[in-house]
Design a protein around this motif. Sequence first.
Motif, PDB file in Angstrom:
ATOM      1  N   SER A 216      -6.272  46.799  73.604  1.00 34.77           N
ATOM      2  CA  SER A 216      -6.786  47.768  72.653  1.00 34.77           C
ATOM      3  C   SER A 216      -6.459  47.234  71.272  1.00 34.77           C
ATOM      4  O   SER A 216      -5.361  46.724  71.047  1.00 34.77           O
ATOM      5  N   THR A 217      -7.396  47.332  70.355  1.00 39.55           N
ATOM      6  CA  THR A 217      -7.177  46.791  69.007  1.00 39.55           C
ATOM      7  C   THR A 217      -7.044  47.886  67.953  1.00 39.55           C
ATOM      8  O   THR A 217      -7.009  47.593  66.764  1.00 39.55           O
ATOM      9  N   ARG A 218      -6.960  49.126  68.391  1.00 35.29           N
ATOM     10  CA  ARG A 218      -6.824  50.236  67.449  1.00 35.29           C
ATOM     11  C   ARG A 218      -5.426  50.825  67.528  1.00 35.29           C
ATOM     12  O   ARG A 218      -4.720  50.654  68.524  1.00 35.29           O
TER      13      ARG A 218
ATOM     14  N   SER B 126       2.353  38.990  80.047  1.00 33.83           N
ATOM     15  CA  SER B 126       2.681  38.979  78.630  1.00 33.83           C
ATOM     16  C   SER B 126       2.217  40.292  78.012  1.00 33.83           C
ATOM     17  O   SER B 126       1.090  40.722  78.250  1.00 33.83           O
ATOM     18  N   VAL B 127       3.084  40.906  77.217  1.00 37.98           N
ATOM     19  CA  VAL B 127       2.775  42.194  76.589  1.00 37.98           C
ATOM     20  C   VAL B 127       3.188  42.147  75.123  1.00 37.98           C
ATOM     21  O   VAL B 127       4.306  41.747  74.802  1.00 37.98           O
ATOM     22  N   SER B 128       2.271  42.543  74.242  1.00 38.46           N
ATOM     23  CA  SER B 128       2.562  42.591  72.806  1.00 38.46           C
ATOM     24  C   SER B 128       1.609  43.577  72.159  1.00 38.46           C
ATOM     25  O   SER B 128       0.783  44.199  72.840  1.00 38.46           O
ATOM     26  N   ASN B 129       1.696  43.705  70.823  1.00 40.70           N
ATOM     27  CA  ASN B 129       0.631  44.436  70.160  1.00 40.70           C
ATOM     28  C   ASN B 129      -0.585  43.522  70.047  1.00 40.70           C
ATOM     29  O   ASN B 129      -0.558  42.364  70.466  1.00 40.70           O
ATOM     30  N   ALA B 130      -1.665  44.031  69.477  1.00 42.08           N
ATOM     31  CA  ALA B 130      -2.912  43.271  69.484  1.00 42.08           C
ATOM     32  C   ALA B 130      -2.892  42.065  68.559  1.00 42.08           C
ATOM     33  O   ALA B 130      -3.780  41.209  68.632  1.00 42.08           O
ATOM     34  N   LEU B 131      -1.887  41.977  67.703  1.00 41.36           N
ATOM     35  CA  LEU B 131      -1.745  40.824  66.819  1.00 41.36           C
ATOM     36  C   LEU B 131      -0.834  39.755  67.405  1.00 41.36           C
ATOM     37  O   LEU B 131      -0.575  38.742  66.771  1.00 41.36           O
TER      38      LEU B 131
ATOM     39  N   GLY C  28       9.797  54.158  66.788  1.00 42.17           N
ATOM     40  CA  GLY C  28       9.726  53.882  65.359  1.00 42.17           C
ATOM     41  C   GLY C  28       9.541  55.145  64.550  1.00 42.17           C
ATOM     42  O   GLY C  28       9.681  56.260  65.051  1.00 42.17           O
ATOM     43  N   THR C  29       9.174  54.970  63.301  1.00 38.65           N
ATOM     44  CA  THR C  29       9.100  56.119  62.400  1.00 38.65           C
ATOM     45  C   THR C  29       7.824  56.937  62.551  1.00 38.65           C
ATOM     46  O   THR C  29       7.763  58.072  62.101  1.00 38.65           O
ATOM     47  N   HIS C  30       6.769  56.361  63.160  1.00 39.59           N
ATOM     48  CA  HIS C  30       5.529  57.126  63.295  1.00 39.59           C
ATOM     49  C   HIS C  30       5.009  57.199  64.729  1.00 39.59           C
ATOM     50  O   HIS C  30       3.974  57.782  64.978  1.00 39.59           O
ATOM     51  N   GLY C  31       5.720  56.611  65.686  1.00 36.14           N
ATOM     52  CA  GLY C  31       5.346  56.745  67.089  1.00 36.14           C
ATOM     53  C   GLY C  31       4.064  56.044  67.458  1.00 36.14           C
ATOM     54  O   GLY C  31       3.435  56.382  68.462  1.00 36.14           O
ATOM     55  N   LYS C  32       3.641  55.056  66.655  1.00 37.32           N
ATOM     56  CA  LYS C  32       2.374  54.379  66.918  1.00 37.32           C
ATOM     57  C   LYS C  32       2.563  52.870  67.021  1.00 37.32           C
ATOM     58  O   LYS C  32       3.554  52.311  66.568  1.00 37.32           O
ATOM     59  N   ALA C  33       1.564  52.227  67.634  1.00 33.85           N
ATOM     60  CA  ALA C  33       1.542  50.776  67.750  1.00 33.85           C
ATOM     61  C   ALA C  33       0.143  50.290  67.423  1.00 33.85           C
ATOM     62  O   ALA C  33      -0.850  50.967  67.719  1.00 33.85           O
ATOM     63  N   LEU C  34       0.051  49.108  66.806  1.00 32.27           N
ATOM     64  CA  LEU C  34      -1.258  48.546  66.473  1.00 32.27           C
ATOM     65  C   LEU C  34      -1.835  47.868  67.710  1.00 32.27           C
ATOM     66  O   LEU C  34      -1.707  46.675  67.930  1.00 32.27           O
ATOM     67  N   GLY C  35      -2.437  48.688  68.559  1.00 36.34           N
ATOM     68  CA  GLY C  35      -3.061  48.181  69.770  1.00 36.34           C
ATOM     69  C   GLY C  35      -2.047  47.665  70.768  1.00 36.34           C
ATOM     70  O   GLY C  35      -0.832  47.777  70.596  1.00 36.34           O
ATOM     71  N   VAL C  36      -2.559  47.104  71.849  1.00 37.34           N
ATOM     72  CA  VAL C  36      -1.718  46.504  72.878  1.00 37.34           C
ATOM     73  C   VAL C  36      -2.503  45.384  73.536  1.00 37.34           C
ATOM     74  O   VAL C  36      -3.734  45.437  73.648  1.00 37.34           O
ATOM     75  N   LEU C  37      -1.792  44.350  73.933  1.00 35.14           N
ATOM     76  CA  LEU C  37      -2.358  43.253  74.702  1.00 35.14           C
ATOM     77  C   LEU C  37      -1.465  43.041  75.912  1.00 35.14           C
ATOM     78  O   LEU C  37      -0.253  42.869  75.776  1.00 35.14           O
ATOM     79  N   CYS C  38      -2.061  43.077  77.088  1.00 32.73           N
ATOM     80  CA  CYS C  38      -1.346  42.873  78.344  1.00 32.73           C
ATOM     81  C   CYS C  38      -2.199  41.940  79.191  1.00 32.73           C
ATOM     82  O   CYS C  38      -3.337  42.274  79.542  1.00 32.73           O
TER      83      CYS C  38
ATOM     84  N   GLY D  66      -7.318  39.264  67.812  1.00 37.39           N
ATOM     85  CA  GLY D  66      -6.442  39.536  66.682  1.00 37.39           C
ATOM     86  C   GLY D  66      -7.153  39.981  65.424  1.00 37.39           C
ATOM     87  O   GLY D  66      -6.672  40.852  64.699  1.00 37.39           O
ATOM     88  N   HIS D  67      -8.332  39.407  65.134  1.00 40.59           N
ATOM     89  CA  HIS D  67      -9.013  39.769  63.888  1.00 40.59           C
ATOM     90  C   HIS D  67      -9.510  41.205  63.918  1.00 40.59           C
ATOM     91  O   HIS D  67      -9.570  41.868  62.884  1.00 40.59           O
ATOM     92  N   TYR D  68      -9.847  41.711  65.121  1.00 42.47           N
ATOM     93  CA  TYR D  68     -10.256  43.128  65.219  1.00 42.47           C
ATOM     94  C   TYR D  68      -9.054  44.025  64.891  1.00 42.47           C
ATOM     95  O   TYR D  68      -9.189  45.032  64.188  1.00 42.47           O
ATOM     96  N   ALA D  69      -7.870  43.660  65.408  1.00 44.96           N
ATOM     97  CA  ALA D  69      -6.674  44.444  65.141  1.00 44.96           C
ATOM     98  C   ALA D  69      -6.305  44.382  63.667  1.00 44.96           C
ATOM     99  O   ALA D  69      -5.851  45.369  63.075  1.00 44.96           O
ATOM    100  N   THR D  70      -6.497  43.209  63.035  1.00 44.05           N
ATOM    101  CA  THR D  70      -6.202  43.078  61.616  1.00 44.05           C
ATOM    102  C   THR D  70      -7.054  44.023  60.789  1.00 44.05           C
ATOM    103  O   THR D  70      -6.576  44.694  59.867  1.00 44.05           O
ATOM    104  N   GLU D  71      -8.322  44.128  61.141  1.00 44.44           N
ATOM    105  CA  GLU D  71      -9.224  45.037  60.432  1.00 44.44           C
ATOM    106  C   GLU D  71      -8.779  46.486  60.611  1.00 44.44           C
ATOM    107  O   GLU D  71      -8.742  47.267  59.657  1.00 44.44           O
ATOM    108  N   ASN D  72      -8.407  46.847  61.835  1.00 40.48           N
ATOM    109  CA  ASN D  72      -7.978  48.213  62.083  1.00 40.48           C
ATOM    110  C   ASN D  72      -6.635  48.509  61.439  1.00 40.48           C
ATOM    111  O   ASN D  72      -6.391  49.608  60.945  1.00 40.48           O
ATOM    112  N   GLY D  73      -5.750  47.510  61.419  1.00 38.72           N
ATOM    113  CA  GLY D  73      -4.445  47.700  60.806  1.00 38.72           C
ATOM    114  C   GLY D  73      -4.544  47.880  59.304  1.00 38.72           C
ATOM    115  O   GLY D  73      -3.836  48.693  58.715  1.00 38.72           O
TER     116      GLY D  73
END
Length: 262
Positions: A193-195, A215-220, A228-238, A252-259
Amino acid sequence: MADIDFDRVIAIAVEGGALAMRDWKLGEKADKTWEKSPGQIVSDADLAVDGFLRTELEKLLPSAGWLSEETHIDHSGAGDELTWVVDPIDGTKDFVAGKIGWCVSVALVQNEAPIFGILVAPAKGEIWVAKAGHKSEVNGRTLVASACQQFEGCRVPTEGLPPEINLVPVPKPNSIALRMAMVADDRADFVASTRWGHEWDIAAAHVIAAEAGASVSNALGEKLVYNGTHGKALGVLCCAQDIYDDAVQRIGHYATENGASH
């Protein structure tokens, strides 16, 4: 971790799944549902399971913080050493439609990382469990994640793909946690997910997939940080380890735009 009764955590999550099943029937639309915001469906079952889980988990570990989709979030506790991160019904759209692609998701986070996760998918007859530093299991069977070696032709849970995209669609549950679990069990190779999304959607599935070898990370391609302070993550990659670098480059570029727009 040694003083936590993880068997009791599993039992509580299973009881939560049984509670949800009282309001679910295969192929039948659930009653008592509404939109808490446009496109965000909630049901009486979400609230009932949330209340049950909070009551029982707080009895088990009174000192732990609480972060849940359906309970008011007070971020003043961000950074608490131990925090329950819970989605009482992940995949509510499937739940209210009488489909099987939903689960109860419970994770325990310590120092910004999930150390225990359980997904209870009673409509599918599945219980997924993992503890950091140990194996992941589904119904007692040890999980081994996808070993896919190239991005082209990899399996992705989706409802359809344009013909020009060279990926293989496999059945898609509405629950992103269950999609990540599919990678953990070599039923899929790539989920992303990139949002901006919420920690409770992915925390339990993160430890399940990671301990299975995915492998698991955010979309970037950055480390996911929980509680964290807002309970959100910039997408996920699994995904399978061997296609991770390629996957980050492709999404990654889609996540960058959404971020940037957050």
